[in-house]
Every structure is written in C-alpha cells, then in structure tokens.
Design an enzyme around this catalytic site. Sequence first.
Site, PDB file in Angstrom:
ATOM      1  CG  HIS A 178      -1.049  -8.761   0.747  1.00  0.00           C
ATOM      2  ND1 HIS A 178      -0.656  -7.451   0.681  1.00  0.00           N
ATOM      3  CD2 HIS A 178      -2.392  -8.738   0.554  1.00  0.00           C
ATOM      4  CE1 HIS A 178      -1.709  -6.677   0.461  1.00  0.00           C
ATOM      5  NE2 HIS A 178      -2.767  -7.435   0.370  1.00  0.00           N
ATOM      6  CE1 TYR A 231      -3.053  -3.023   0.497  1.00  0.00           C
ATOM      7  CE2 TYR A 231      -3.561  -2.235   2.705  1.00  0.00           C
ATOM      8  CZ  TYR A 231      -3.768  -3.145   1.680  1.00  0.00           C
ATOM      9  OH  TYR A 231      -4.670  -4.162   1.844  1.00  0.00           O
TER      10      TYR A 231
END
Length: 315
Positions: free
Chosen positions: A111, A53
Amino acid sequence: MPPLTLQSSVLLSSGHTLPLLGFGVYQNRTECYSACLAALKTGYRHIDCAQIYLNEAEVGRAVRDSGIRREEIFVTSKIVSKNHGYESTLKGVEESLERMGLDYIDLFLIHDPLSGSRKRIETYRALVEKVQEGKLRSIGVSNFGVKHLQELLAQHFPIPPAVNQIEIHPFCQLVDITTYCRENNIVIQAYCPLTRSLHFTHPLLQRLSHHSRSTPSVTPAQILLRWSLQKGFVPLPKSTSPSRIAENADLYGWELSEEEMTELDGLDESQVERMIPVEVGKKKGEKKAGGEKWKRGGSVSWGGSVVDWREGDGL
C-alpha cells in the site's frame, strides 16, 4: 487502438487482464456492500479495496452475491506499512482471503513504501510466494516513487510488480513516475481520479463539459475520467450513489480531442516546488524525536499532499 468500452482491459505483466475502469471503496464502510452491488449491476468488473479500508468483508460478500462468475470480477486489496514484513504479509494475505470469502485475490499491492527498504523487500518476497501458491494472481505496489520501484526491480524477483497505484489526474500527473512505469511495463492505477471534487468548477473543465466540440454534454467528473482512460491509466472512481456510479461509467461513445487532451495536460501542478512536512515512523498521537522530515513536493500524492518519497533516510 480499438474504441474504449466498459469491457476494455489491459494485459498485465503477470499474464492476467485488468479492466480499465475500476470502482473504489475507500472511506466507504457503511454502504460498501450496496455500492459494490450497484457498480457490478452497472457493468463494472473491477473493485479496489484495502485491508486498512476495513471493508474487505463487504466487498467479498458483494462479489459472491452478485450472481456474476467469480472469474469475471477483478478484486484488489493492499497491505499497509504498519503490517509489512515477511511473516506478517503471509498472514495478512490469508486474513484478507478469509474476510473476503474468496479463494484467490486478483491483485495485491504494497500500500505504501513507508516501512523502509528491508521491510518493503520482505513484504514483496512474501507476495511472490503467495502468487506461487495460487492465492494471488498479480502483485504490485502503491504510492511508490521511482526510487522504490528501482529498488524493487533490482532484486530480480521472478514476478515483477504489475501495477503501481498512485494519485493521478490532470492536476497531479507525476510524469517522472508514470514514465518510469511505462518503460518497465508497470500499469498505472489512478486513485482520486476525480480530484476529490476539488476542481470541478475549474474553467477548463466547465468549458469542456458544456461547449466541447468533440463531446456530448458531460460532467466535469466524466471529463476527468475520460482523460485518464485516454492517457492509458486505470481510474478508480468511488461513490455510494447509484446514479453517480452509473454516470462515472458513462464514458464511451465519445472522446476528447487531441487539442482538448493537450489543454488538460497543461493543468499539471505536481511538479510545483514546495516543502511539505511528512511524518516518518511516527504513530498518531506519538511524539518521537526526528519523526518529522521535510520533503520537496512533486512526486507522489499521499493524503492530499504531494510528497517526494525519494528523499530522506528510512524511505
């Protein structure tokens, strides 16, 4: 079960508690710091971010500047498949800690499962070591299907995954995965709990928002989040608007009835049979023979498409 409040939490298998309502910062780089401060001021105590991110520094700065004791704020980050591996994960955790300016991270997740079996196991082994060093409190996974969870549990690591973070909302319920997680004491964090705003005009959400017998006048977003909480999930709504951030936390003092929950359960589309192309082991812009495989829809949502990670070599 006691009434839900903004302070409600769930006990993880690691022994640490996870606040039931989280604040997501995906796709929020320019306003991440101010949004996190607004969320913490509203009463959120759980922020979900990731290395990919590119806003770990902003999250860490907001935590430090909030005036709230560090131990009262639960922070999550994640390592994406391109960085998986034993040594790269050890290094990656240290880099996340440095970017955030924190002494420890409360929850660290793999992730996605796209690096393949060997690297998934190596990555998790590195995370276990970081827990043992005191750099991480809890560890888990994200976007893992049942196959990947079974593979991980079969390794009998001393610290099992505490969390699986997947897309969950009434239109994408992934019952096979959530059932397996519950059977194995793995808490479900729900990303995209607001369906990317794609279903706010659905007739049922509109009716429940304005004409429900058991709720006040609430928004479709609040209906979706309350559904998630009552199902036992940990929703992670995101916003940059202070008013929306506050609205998304105004979920208490009312509840959805059993009948209304059943109606919402009936919206599930995640088991619809459809074939979706998935890029496997292929970088953006790269043409690679055999890089595209076809998956049958109905397992895990990734990038807006429901994908079955359980099929195909290398997954």
